[in-house]
Structure formats: C-alpha cells, structure tokens
Design a protein around this motif. Structure first.
Motif, short mmCIF file in Angstrom:
data_model
loop_
_atom_site.label_atom_id
_atom_site.label_comp_id
_atom_site.label_asym_id
_atom_site.label_seq_id
_atom_site.Cartn_x
_atom_site.Cartn_y
_atom_site.Cartn_z
N SER A 164 116.88 85.36 126.71
CA SER A 164 116.63 85.28 125.27
C SER A 164 117.98 85.91 124.39
O SER A 164 118.59 85.38 123.59
CB SER A 164 115.57 85.73 124.45
N ALA A 165 118.33 87.05 125.14
CA ALA A 165 119.43 87.84 124.45
C ALA A 165 120.62 87.01 124.85
O ALA A 165 121.70 87.05 124.27
CB ALA A 165 119.55 89.21 125.21
N LEU A 166 120.81 86.42 126.27
CA LEU A 166 121.99 85.69 126.70
C LEU A 166 122.03 84.53 125.61
O LEU A 166 123.23 84.03 125.29
CB LEU A 166 122.00 85.43 127.93
N LEU A 167 121.00 83.86 125.40
CA LEU A 167 120.97 82.80 124.49
C LEU A 167 121.66 83.04 123.18
O LEU A 167 122.37 82.12 122.55
CB LEU A 167 119.70 82.20 124.53
N GLU A 168 121.30 84.21 122.67
CA GLU A 168 121.85 84.49 121.51
C GLU A 168 123.32 84.88 121.44
O GLU A 168 124.19 84.60 120.66
CB GLU A 168 121.27 85.71 120.83
N LYS A 169 123.62 85.62 122.55
CA LYS A 169 125.06 86.09 122.76
C LYS A 169 126.04 85.06 123.25
O LYS A 169 127.26 85.03 122.51
CB LYS A 169 124.90 87.37 123.85
N VAL A 217 116.05 84.10 119.73
CA VAL A 217 116.13 82.54 119.92
C VAL A 217 116.37 81.82 118.59
O VAL A 217 116.75 80.69 118.49
CB VAL A 217 114.95 82.23 120.54
N LYS A 218 115.95 82.75 117.30
CA LYS A 218 116.45 82.04 115.98
C LYS A 218 118.03 82.16 115.97
O LYS A 218 118.51 80.99 115.38
CB LYS A 218 115.98 83.15 115.11
N ASN A 219 118.67 82.74 116.85
CA ASN A 219 120.33 82.88 116.74
C ASN A 219 120.90 82.04 117.93
O ASN A 219 122.10 81.97 118.05
CB ASN A 219 120.67 84.11 116.58
N MET A 220 119.92 81.31 118.90
CA MET A 220 120.66 80.46 119.84
C MET A 220 121.34 79.45 119.29
O MET A 220 121.15 78.99 118.17
CB MET A 220 119.55 80.09 120.76
N HIS A 221 122.17 78.76 119.95
CA HIS A 221 123.01 77.68 119.79
C HIS A 221 122.06 76.34 119.79
O HIS A 221 121.13 76.18 120.51
CB HIS A 221 124.06 77.43 120.64
N ASP A 223 122.70 73.39 120.28
CA ASP A 223 122.88 72.28 121.32
C ASP A 223 122.36 72.68 122.57
O ASP A 223 122.26 71.81 123.46
CB ASP A 223 124.37 72.07 121.43
N VAL A 224 121.85 73.78 122.90
CA VAL A 224 121.45 74.09 124.19
C VAL A 224 119.71 73.78 124.32
O VAL A 224 118.83 74.31 123.63
CB VAL A 224 121.18 75.72 124.74
N PRO A 225 119.60 72.70 125.21
CA PRO A 225 118.12 72.11 125.50
C PRO A 225 117.35 73.51 125.90
O PRO A 225 117.76 74.32 126.67
CB PRO A 225 118.16 70.89 126.33
N LEU A 226 116.09 73.35 125.41
CA LEU A 226 115.21 74.45 125.67
C LEU A 226 113.80 73.97 126.19
O LEU A 226 113.26 73.31 125.44
CB LEU A 226 115.11 75.51 124.50
N ALA A 227 113.22 74.59 127.36
CA ALA A 227 111.79 74.30 127.81
C ALA A 227 110.95 75.59 127.83
O ALA A 227 111.70 76.55 128.43
CB ALA A 227 111.77 73.54 129.02
N ILE A 228 109.87 75.45 127.40
CA ILE A 228 109.07 76.79 127.32
C ILE A 228 107.76 76.41 128.13
O ILE A 228 106.91 75.19 127.60
CB ILE A 228 108.78 77.08 125.99
N LEU A 229 107.46 76.93 129.34
CA LEU A 229 106.17 76.80 129.83
C LEU A 229 105.18 77.93 129.36
O LEU A 229 105.45 79.23 129.02
CB LEU A 229 106.48 76.96 131.56
N SER A 230 103.80 77.33 129.13
CA SER A 230 102.89 78.12 128.69
C SER A 230 101.51 78.20 129.40
O SER A 230 101.31 76.79 129.75
CB SER A 230 102.89 77.91 127.06
N ALA A 249 112.91 78.87 117.67
CA ALA A 249 114.02 78.68 118.50
C ALA A 249 114.82 77.66 118.01
O ALA A 249 114.34 76.74 117.52
CB ALA A 249 113.64 78.25 119.86
N ASN A 250 116.01 77.96 117.81
CA ASN A 250 117.20 76.94 117.04
C ASN A 250 117.72 76.21 118.11
O ASN A 250 118.82 76.25 117.92
CB ASN A 250 118.07 78.07 116.45
N ALA A 251 116.82 75.24 118.58
CA ALA A 251 117.22 74.30 119.36
C ALA A 251 116.94 72.90 118.86
O ALA A 251 115.66 72.49 118.59
CB ALA A 251 116.48 74.56 120.93
N LYS A 252 117.90 71.86 118.87
CA LYS A 252 117.59 70.84 118.38
C LYS A 252 116.66 69.93 119.37
O LYS A 252 115.77 69.18 118.97
CB LYS A 252 118.93 69.89 118.13
N TYR A 253 116.86 70.17 120.55
CA TYR A 253 115.92 69.49 121.52
C TYR A 253 115.13 70.63 122.31
O TYR A 253 115.62 71.70 122.89
CB TYR A 253 116.83 68.77 122.80
#
Length: 292
Positions: A164-169, A217-221, A223-230, A249-253
């Motif tokens: 998540s930190a890398l997504l933000e950075k 994750v609020k600050n992620m780009h 355009d990066v697709p994101l999948a979350i397993l639960s 998460a700030n992801a369009k997809y």
C-alpha cells in the motif's frame, strides 16, 4: 507516582521487544532449490538476500525461449513467512492465469525476507525500513527489464502494508505497478491488534508500527487496477478490513474477491470462487504491463 513512572520506563524495552516479536515473527522455511538467491542493496546501504523464480504458462513450457514474454512480479509476503515460503505462496496468485492463458508467457517472481527474517535475520525490522527495502527490491526488479515493461505487485497479509505504501509512493507512471493484488489486507495494524485483543486496554499499543493502509490506498493512482482477496474465516484480519480498503482505494478498476469459506492463508478459494473476475483482472494486468 515516581515508582509508577520508574516501573513504566523499565517495562518499555520489554514491551517494545514483545510487540516486535509478535508483529515480525519469522518462518522456518529453508531453500529447496526451486528458486535462485540474489542480493540487492537497500537505500540505507544494507545488502539483503532475496529469491527469484520463473513460472511458465502451459504453452510457454513447449515454446522456445525467444518466443516467451516475461513479466516481472514483486511479491511481499506475510509475517511468519520468509522468502523461501513466499516463492511458493505467490503461485496461488498466478496458477489460474498460467493454466488458462494461450500465450507463451512467464512470470518472473522477485521476493525477499524482511529484516529479522532468515536469511536477513541480523537486521531489525520496522515499518520504515520494510517499506524502504520493498521499494529497493521493486527498483532492482524493474531495472532488469526494458522500460516498456511494468512489474506487477502482489502481497499477502503483512506485505499488504508495504505494498500500500508503494502504491501511494510510486503512482501510476511508468515507475508504478501494472496492477496490484492484495490478499487479506488490513486497514491499520493498531485496529488489527485491538480486535485480536478484544479491545482490552493496551498501554503499549503505540509501540506497534501503525501501518495505516487505508490512508495510503486513498492516494494510489486511479489507473492502477486493484484486486483484493478476502476470507470470511480469517482468524487474524477480519473481512471488514478488506471492505474498508476496497471502499477507500482510489482505483477506477477494482475488484473484491470474497470467499465465505476461506481462512487467512487460503489464497486459492477467493480466486476460484471468483474465477472469471480474477481472469479479467489478470488480463488488465498483462495489458498494462506492456507500456505503449
């Protein structure tokens, strides 16, 4: 009152040590020859050991090397799992794609043991250096591939924090991931520990690394697709953490792959119960990995 503060001060080192041991306990896996060890250098100048293995699609196994397209994957594992265990667990993410895709492709997986985890056990782990080390591994893996290729980023449990930190950075530029898969992420470490302790008073809770993934994750780009397993039967990280990460998460997809029967370490079931959605997500990963 003076005696109280003296006892409190003397207890702090023990509490800090206990918190670190609880949060960053190492696994017992050992090298078995399935991967290749290498080293990379963190921003602090520390040299860390890491592991690499290539997984081939079914068609790639019968193709010549020149026709196989390689995609780098950086995988950040959970606590209690060192790099030797990570290299096996990441296959849970990749296997359905490898068996279903017609193209001759390969996923080159890069993973490492956090500081304090064998064989990097001579260093002390904490949130800051785990994030910095993860970014250094990311940069190392990316440097081995042409600029037209973006690595994929996958993580499980504790590893979803640095991911998540890398997504933000890293953002959504060519420096950022093609896509990200987070298995059993948590909203924050303090929330997890509070829930595991049934909200009993914990004077030393502030000693535990915060790992505030929700705000990151609020600050992620977008355009990066994101999948979350639960997993409904996750005994360590309750499913509402994944819902919180998904909603923020700030992801369009973005896709939430939920299983009503899986537990914390079961990455197969959330994928196979949502196989079409998962394969659609992986298609977006591969498409975005090839920078136009």
């Amino acid at each position: 009152m003076g005696v109280f503060f003296l006892v409190y001060a003397l207890t702090l080192p023990v509490a800090y040590w206990s918190a670190n041991i609880s949060l960053y306990h190492d696994g017992e896996e050992v090298a078995d020859g399935v991967g290749t060890e290498f080293t990379f250098t963190a921003s602090s100048g520390t040299t860390l050991k890491a592991y690499r293995k290539t997984y081939l699609s079914a068609s790639a196994e019968s193709s010549d090397d020149d026709s196989i397209v390689h995609y780098p994957v950086v995988y950040l594992g959970g606590t209690g799992v060192n790099m030797y265990g990570n290299i096996h667990r990441v296959k849970n993410f990749l296997y359905p794609t490898l068996t279903s895709i017609d193209a001759p492709i390969a996923f080159d997986v890069f993973t490492f043991s956090y500081r304090g985890f064998l064989p990097n056990d001579s260093f002390v782990p904490n949130e800051r250096n785990i994030i910095d080390d993860s970014e250094a591994l990311w940069n190392y893996a990316k440097s081995l591939y042409p600029e037209i290729v973006r690595p994929l980023l996958f993580a499980h449990s504790l590893g979803t924090g640095p991911a998540s930190a890398l997504l933000e950075k890293l953002g959504g530029s060519d420096e950022g991931p093609a896509c990200t898969g987070l298995a059993m992420p948590y909203s924050s470490m303090a929330q997890c520990i509070s829930e595991l302790g049934y909200y009993t008073p914990m004077v030393f809770l502030y000693l535990i690394d915060s790992w505030r993934s929700t705000s990151r994750v609020k600050n992620m780009h977008p355009d990066v697709p994101l999948a979350i397993l639960s997993a409904a039967h996750d005994e360590l990280i309750a499913p509402h953490h994944q819902t919180t990460i998904f909603e923020n998460a700030n992801a369009k997809y973005k896709k939430l792959l939920y299983s009503p029967v899986a537990d914390h370490n079961d990455l197969y079931t959330p994928i196979y119960r949502n196989l079409d959605t998962y394969l659609e997500f992986m298609d977006s990963c591969i498409a975005r990995a090839e920078v136009s």
